[in-house]
Design a protein around this motif. Structure first.
Motif, PDB file in Angstrom:
ATOM      1  N   ASP A 241      12.725  34.107   1.604  1.00 20.28           N
ATOM      2  CA  ASP A 241      13.794  33.615   0.727  1.00 20.28           C
ATOM      3  C   ASP A 241      15.122  34.290   1.096  1.00 20.28           C
ATOM      4  O   ASP A 241      15.167  35.493   1.333  1.00 20.28           O
ATOM      5  CB  ASP A 241      13.438  33.924  -0.736  1.00 20.28           C
ATOM      6  CG  ASP A 241      12.178  33.165  -1.166  1.00 20.28           C
ATOM      7  OD1 ASP A 241      11.939  32.059  -0.619  1.00 20.28           O
ATOM      8  OD2 ASP A 241      11.428  33.681  -2.014  1.00 20.28           O
ATOM      9  N   HIS A 242      16.160  33.495   1.141  1.00 17.63           N
ATOM     10  CA  HIS A 242      17.540  33.971   1.369  1.00 17.63           C
ATOM     11  C   HIS A 242      17.712  34.757   2.671  1.00 17.63           C
ATOM     12  O   HIS A 242      18.570  35.632   2.764  1.00 17.63           O
ATOM     13  CB  HIS A 242      18.009  34.853   0.190  1.00 17.63           C
ATOM     14  CG  HIS A 242      17.899  34.156  -1.123  1.00 17.63           C
ATOM     15  ND1 HIS A 242      18.581  32.995  -1.413  1.00 17.63           N
ATOM     16  CD2 HIS A 242      17.157  34.436  -2.231  1.00 17.63           C
ATOM     17  CE1 HIS A 242      18.269  32.591  -2.632  1.00 17.63           C
ATOM     18  NE2 HIS A 242      17.400  33.438  -3.139  1.00 17.63           N
ATOM     19  N   PHE A 243      16.921  34.444   3.669  1.00 22.91           N
ATOM     20  CA  PHE A 243      17.036  35.182   4.928  1.00 22.91           C
ATOM     21  C   PHE A 243      18.421  34.990   5.558  1.00 22.91           C
ATOM     22  O   PHE A 243      19.008  35.904   6.118  1.00 22.91           O
ATOM     23  CB  PHE A 243      15.948  34.729   5.906  1.00 22.91           C
ATOM     24  CG  PHE A 243      16.052  35.382   7.249  1.00 22.91           C
ATOM     25  CD1 PHE A 243      15.755  36.725   7.407  1.00 22.91           C
ATOM     26  CD2 PHE A 243      16.498  34.670   8.363  1.00 22.91           C
ATOM     27  CE1 PHE A 243      15.879  37.347   8.638  1.00 22.91           C
ATOM     28  CE2 PHE A 243      16.628  35.284   9.588  1.00 22.91           C
ATOM     29  CZ  PHE A 243      16.310  36.625   9.733  1.00 22.91           C
ATOM     30  N   LYS A 244      18.933  33.752   5.437  1.00 22.34           N
ATOM     31  CA  LYS A 244      20.222  33.447   6.081  1.00 22.34           C
ATOM     32  C   LYS A 244      21.323  34.375   5.538  1.00 22.34           C
ATOM     33  O   LYS A 244      22.156  34.861   6.301  1.00 22.34           O
ATOM     34  CB  LYS A 244      20.576  31.977   5.835  1.00 22.34           C
ATOM     35  CG  LYS A 244      21.711  31.473   6.687  1.00 22.34           C
ATOM     36  CD  LYS A 244      21.850  29.983   6.569  1.00 22.34           C
ATOM     37  CE  LYS A 244      23.040  29.421   7.322  1.00 22.34           C
ATOM     38  NZ  LYS A 244      24.126  30.283   7.640  1.00 22.34           N
ATOM     39  N   ILE A 245      21.268  34.617   4.228  1.00 22.85           N
ATOM     40  CA  ILE A 245      22.312  35.466   3.622  1.00 22.85           C
ATOM     41  C   ILE A 245      22.211  36.882   4.206  1.00 22.85           C
ATOM     42  O   ILE A 245      23.206  37.490   4.608  1.00 22.85           O
ATOM     43  CB  ILE A 245      22.144  35.515   2.082  1.00 22.85           C
ATOM     44  CG1 ILE A 245      22.286  34.089   1.523  1.00 22.85           C
ATOM     45  CG2 ILE A 245      23.147  36.467   1.453  1.00 22.85           C
ATOM     46  CD1 ILE A 245      22.020  33.977   0.042  1.00 22.85           C
ATOM     47  N   SER A 322      11.451  38.331  -0.805  1.00 22.17           N
ATOM     48  CA  SER A 322      10.308  37.555  -1.311  1.00 22.17           C
ATOM     49  C   SER A 322      10.031  36.383  -0.379  1.00 22.17           C
ATOM     50  O   SER A 322      10.848  36.069   0.504  1.00 22.17           O
ATOM     51  CB  SER A 322      10.611  37.042  -2.711  1.00 22.17           C
ATOM     52  OG  SER A 322      11.729  36.186  -2.650  1.00 22.17           O
ATOM     53  N   LEU A 323       8.896  35.748  -0.603  1.00 24.81           N
ATOM     54  CA  LEU A 323       8.487  34.623   0.248  1.00 24.81           C
ATOM     55  C   LEU A 323       8.216  33.392  -0.604  1.00 24.81           C
ATOM     56  O   LEU A 323       7.725  33.501  -1.729  1.00 24.81           O
ATOM     57  CB  LEU A 323       7.167  34.964   0.945  1.00 24.81           C
ATOM     58  CG  LEU A 323       7.159  36.002   2.054  1.00 24.81           C
ATOM     59  CD1 LEU A 323       5.726  36.392   2.355  1.00 24.81           C
ATOM     60  CD2 LEU A 323       7.799  35.419   3.308  1.00 24.81           C
ATOM     61  N   SER A 324       8.485  32.220  -0.036  1.00 23.04           N
ATOM     62  CA  SER A 324       7.998  30.972  -0.631  1.00 23.04           C
ATOM     63  C   SER A 324       6.855  30.507   0.258  1.00 23.04           C
ATOM     64  O   SER A 324       6.998  30.477   1.486  1.00 23.04           O
ATOM     65  CB  SER A 324       9.103  29.916  -0.643  1.00 23.04           C
ATOM     66  OG  SER A 324      10.166  30.387  -1.433  1.00 23.04           O
ATOM     67  N   ILE A 325       5.739  30.174  -0.359  1.00 22.89           N
ATOM     68  CA  ILE A 325       4.537  29.879   0.435  1.00 22.89           C
ATOM     69  C   ILE A 325       3.972  28.498   0.072  1.00 22.89           C
ATOM     70  O   ILE A 325       3.807  28.174  -1.108  1.00 22.89           O
ATOM     71  CB  ILE A 325       3.432  30.940   0.180  1.00 22.89           C
ATOM     72  CG1 ILE A 325       4.012  32.352   0.352  1.00 22.89           C
ATOM     73  CG2 ILE A 325       2.244  30.724   1.108  1.00 22.89           C
ATOM     74  CD1 ILE A 325       3.045  33.468  -0.036  1.00 22.89           C
ATOM     75  N   GLY A 326       3.712  27.698   1.092  1.00 18.91           N
ATOM     76  CA  GLY A 326       3.049  26.406   0.901  1.00 18.91           C
ATOM     77  C   GLY A 326       1.664  26.478   1.530  1.00 18.91           C
ATOM     78  O   GLY A 326       1.491  27.097   2.582  1.00 18.91           O
ATOM     79  N   ILE A 327       0.686  25.872   0.867  1.00 26.22           N
ATOM     80  CA  ILE A 327      -0.689  25.983   1.377  1.00 26.22           C
ATOM     81  C   ILE A 327      -1.324  24.602   1.507  1.00 26.22           C
ATOM     82  O   ILE A 327      -1.217  23.768   0.605  1.00 26.22           O
ATOM     83  CB  ILE A 327      -1.568  26.810   0.402  1.00 26.22           C
ATOM     84  CG1 ILE A 327      -0.890  28.150   0.121  1.00 26.22           C
ATOM     85  CG2 ILE A 327      -2.979  27.029   0.950  1.00 26.22           C
ATOM     86  CD1 ILE A 327      -0.866  28.478  -1.330  1.00 26.22           C
ATOM     87  N   SER A 328      -1.976  24.382   2.634  1.00 25.96           N
ATOM     88  CA  SER A 328      -2.823  23.191   2.769  1.00 25.96           C
ATOM     89  C   SER A 328      -4.211  23.680   3.180  1.00 25.96           C
ATOM     90  O   SER A 328      -4.343  24.756   3.768  1.00 25.96           O
ATOM     91  CB  SER A 328      -2.250  22.229   3.808  1.00 25.96           C
ATOM     92  OG  SER A 328      -2.225  22.863   5.061  1.00 25.96           O
TER      93      SER A 328
END
Ligand SMILES: Nc1nc2c(ncn2[C@@H]2O[C@H](COP(=O)(O)O[C@H]3[C@@H](O)[C@H](n4cnc5c(=O)[nH]c(N)nc54)O[C@@H]3COP(=O)(O)O)[C@@H](O)[C@H]2O)c(=O)[nH]1
Length: 624
Positions: A241-245, A322-328
């Motif tokens: 999250d917000h890595f670009k900043i 923090s991380l945003s996580i998607g799961i399949s």
């Protein structure tokens, strides 16, 4: 070793004697024949005088031919004449008692090293024939061969022949030894480059994690095992999250440090059979193999979030990320890497939209996201009609003298509400919808046109470089589009360079190979963009007749601080040069990086140090 020997080895790839070496041997032969002839004059042996004279003449003719680089004539001539002279001397004088018999093995060794197999066999058969003939003459009483008593004369002849043979063989063997050493060294260097590239092909240079191609293989293996065990495989798509900043405010070095720290934390969370990889940018993938239940998976997710949330220090600042996580999950969401990745990606976007620092399991409703993409597609179609696209241009300079030698055309969207939009925001949707084909035709046409206009305004001949998308190669008629752009604008084909990515060449179907061959036949140049990030492989560079490698900026930008990246860039430059390809380093932002790349032999450079991408008019103003 003399320069000629080196040159010949380089041209032929294996040992071939140099002109100078053969001339030495011919000279030595003359001297030995003169010694033998001199002795014959002193003793009054008319036949030996005649034979020595003929030998000297043959050696001089051979020397003349060698000087004219006609070694294929000179070598058999010299060997043949020597064989005949020695044989005649033996038949007429002492037969098989003759010291001249010593010349036979020397001639055979020289033939084995210098002449063709036919000449060698011819000599051997002739020698065996001569031995048989002498025996026959003796048995039939036509000549009685008697061994002449030993004395200084005989010693002179035998020693001269021995010295001639020994020196010639010693010189040739010495050359052969050097040639072998050189070859071993080259093979060693090539193997080293290939080993670095093989590692590079499967690992992310920044974090040392497996890259996408390796993780794809591991997901395939995990699915195969899960098919038999009846368990699940989970693919986790993680985005910081917000890595670009962080990256923009603290700089790339801090950004890289953060990515390495996250990579090392993620590695600690997973079990032995699981894998972590970097997908690119701030995105990571985790494969959880042999998952028993959703609860087990949730436990891992919580562990990931807890560990990543531990404070870390970057440039004396304490940060919590923090991380945003998607799961399949296999089997319910798909049974191949591509499908699972797409669904995990969609789920990750949902986690982001939910306010970040969250995880989401893929569900079919998530496909609503697709609607947003459809909206963008509609906007892009209108943008084409309303002529809202424009090209910006970034110079590429010669690293030796800073001259502009090429310019890369980069697409921009002048959005009526959002202002100038960069390609990262829309290229993916354009590719998925197929619109990139039409946009690509416009880019080609516009870039060629602009170059012709600049030439009219006095810009010297420089290359114009255009990015291609894989979709343009597989859909649409790329060859015709290039042909049309060149014909309509009148730009010389040799001034147009097409930038492909490594992944575009990976699936080297017959159709892609033929397409690239036809493009090359038009006269345009081919470059591999972002080289090093994909599936770096020597074989496709040769197969696709590429002209240039553009070294990805992820290696270039950390080349001073990161030893591994420096080694990779060095290997790429050496390999490119050994394949006679030019190199361009992308993303040069400071003078120290430029100097190091120039010292490593990189041909061209591109980056903010020289200029950001600018409008056509600004570019011309800069060049003037
Ligand atoms: N299929 C097509 N793809 C296109 C086209 N035009 C652009 N692109 C691709 O979009 C990606 C992003 O491009 P852009 O935002 O224009 O970024 C370019 C440069 O601005 C950036 N760059 C150049 N120097 C530096 C630097 O010193 N530092 C830094 N941080 N960034 C720098 O690099 C981009 C150019 O990269 P490349 O193409 O790899 O040479 C990009 O992948 C484009 O390829 C299009 O018409 N068609």
């Amino acid at each position: 070793m003399d320069a000629d020997v080196k040159k010949d080895e380089k041209v032929h790839g294996s040992y071939r004697p140099s002109i100078q070496r053969l001339t030495h041997i011919a000279d030595l032969l003359c001297i030995v024949l003169l010694v033998i002839g001199g002795r014959a004059v002193a003793l009054g042996g008319e036949l030996d005088i005649l034979l020595s004279t003929l030998g000297v003449v043959a050696a001089l003719v051979g020397r003349y031919l060698i000087q004219r680089e006609r070694t294929e004539l000179a070598v058999p001539l010299l060997l043949g004449v020597m064989m005949v002279l020695v044989s005649v001397s033996m038949v007429v004088n002492q037969g098989l008692f003759s010291g001249a018999l010593l010349s036979y093995p020397c001639l055979l060794i020289a033939a084995g090293m210098l002449a063709s197999r036919r000449v060698f066999l011819g000599l051997l058969v002739s020698m065996l024939g001569m031995v048989a003939l002498i025996t026959w003459i003796s048995l039939n009483g036509m000549h009685t061969y008697v061994a002449v008593p030993h004395g200084p004369g005989r010693m002179l002849v035998v020693s001269s022949l021995l010295v001639l043979g020994a020196v010639a063989i010693w010189l040739l063997a010495n050359d052969l030894h050097h040639a072998r050493e050189n070859l071993d060294h080259e093979i060693f260097q090539l193997e080293n480059s290939q080993a670095s590239l093989n590692y590079l092909a499967q690992h992310d240079p920044l974090t040392d994690l497996p890259n996408r191609s390796l993780i794809e293989e591991r997901v395939g293996n995990a699915i195969n095992r899960a098919r038999q065990s009846g368990k699940m495989v989970a693919l986790l798509f993680l985005d910081l999250d917000h890595f670009k900043i962080i990256n923009d405010s603290l700089g790339h070095i801090a950004g890289d440090q953060l990515l390495r720290e996250i990579a090392s934390r993620l590695k600690k969370v997973v079990r032995g059979g699981d894998s972590v990889s970097r997908q690119g940018g701030d995105e990571f993938l985790i494969v959880l193999a042999e998952v028993d239940s959703v609860d087990a998976m949730t436990a891992v997710l919580l562990r990931i979030q807890t560990l990543v949330a531990q404070p870390l220090t970057l440039q004396d600042m304490e940060l919590v990320v923090s991380l945003s996580i998607g799961i399949s999950v296999y089997p319910q969401d798909g049974d191949d890497f591509g499908t699972l990745l797409k669904k995990a990606d969609t789920a990750m976007y949902q986690a982001k939209s939910a306010g970040r620092n969250a995880y989401r399991l893929f569900s079919d409703e998530m496909s609503a996201d697709t609607y947003a993409r459809l909206g963008m597609e509609q906007d892009l179609r209108q943008a084409l009609v309303r002529n809202e696209f424009e090209l910006h241009y970034q110079p590429i300079v010669d690293m030796r003298d800073g001259r502009v030698v090429a310019v890369e055309a980069l697409l921009r969207w002048r959005h009526p509400e959002r202002g100038m939009v960069g390609p990262d925001a829309f290229i993916q949707v354009a590719e998925q919808s197929g619109l990139i084909v039409e946009m690509g035709i416009w880019v080609l046409q516009q870039a060629c046109q602009q170059m012709v206009i600049w030439q009219g305004e006095g810009l010297p001949e420089v290359l114009i470089s255009v990015n291609l998308s894989a979709v343009q190669m597989h859909r649409g008629d790329l060859e015709q589009s290039v042909r049309d752009a060149l014909q309509r604008t009148g730009l010389k084909a040799s001034l147009l360079e097409l930038e492909l990515t490594e992944s575009m060449l990976l699936h080297d179907s017959e159709a892609s190979i033929l397409l690239l061959q036809r493009l090359k036949q038009l006269g345009v140049k081919l470059a591999i963009d972002d080289f090093g990030t994909g599936y770096s492989n020597l074989s496709y560079l040769q197969r696709f007749q590429v002209d240039r490698l553009k070294i990805d900026r992820s290696f270039v930008q950390s080349i001073i601080s990161n030893e591994q990246n420096r080694a990779i860039v060095t290997a790429i430059i050496q390999m490119a040069h050994s394949l006679e390809l030019e190199t361009t380093a992308e993303g040069i932002e400071d003078e120290a990086t430029r100097q190091l790349l120039a010292a490593l032999g990189c041909d061209c450079g591109q980056g903010y140090l020289f200029s950001r991408p600018v409008s056509a008019s600004k570019f011309m103003a800069q060049v003037r």
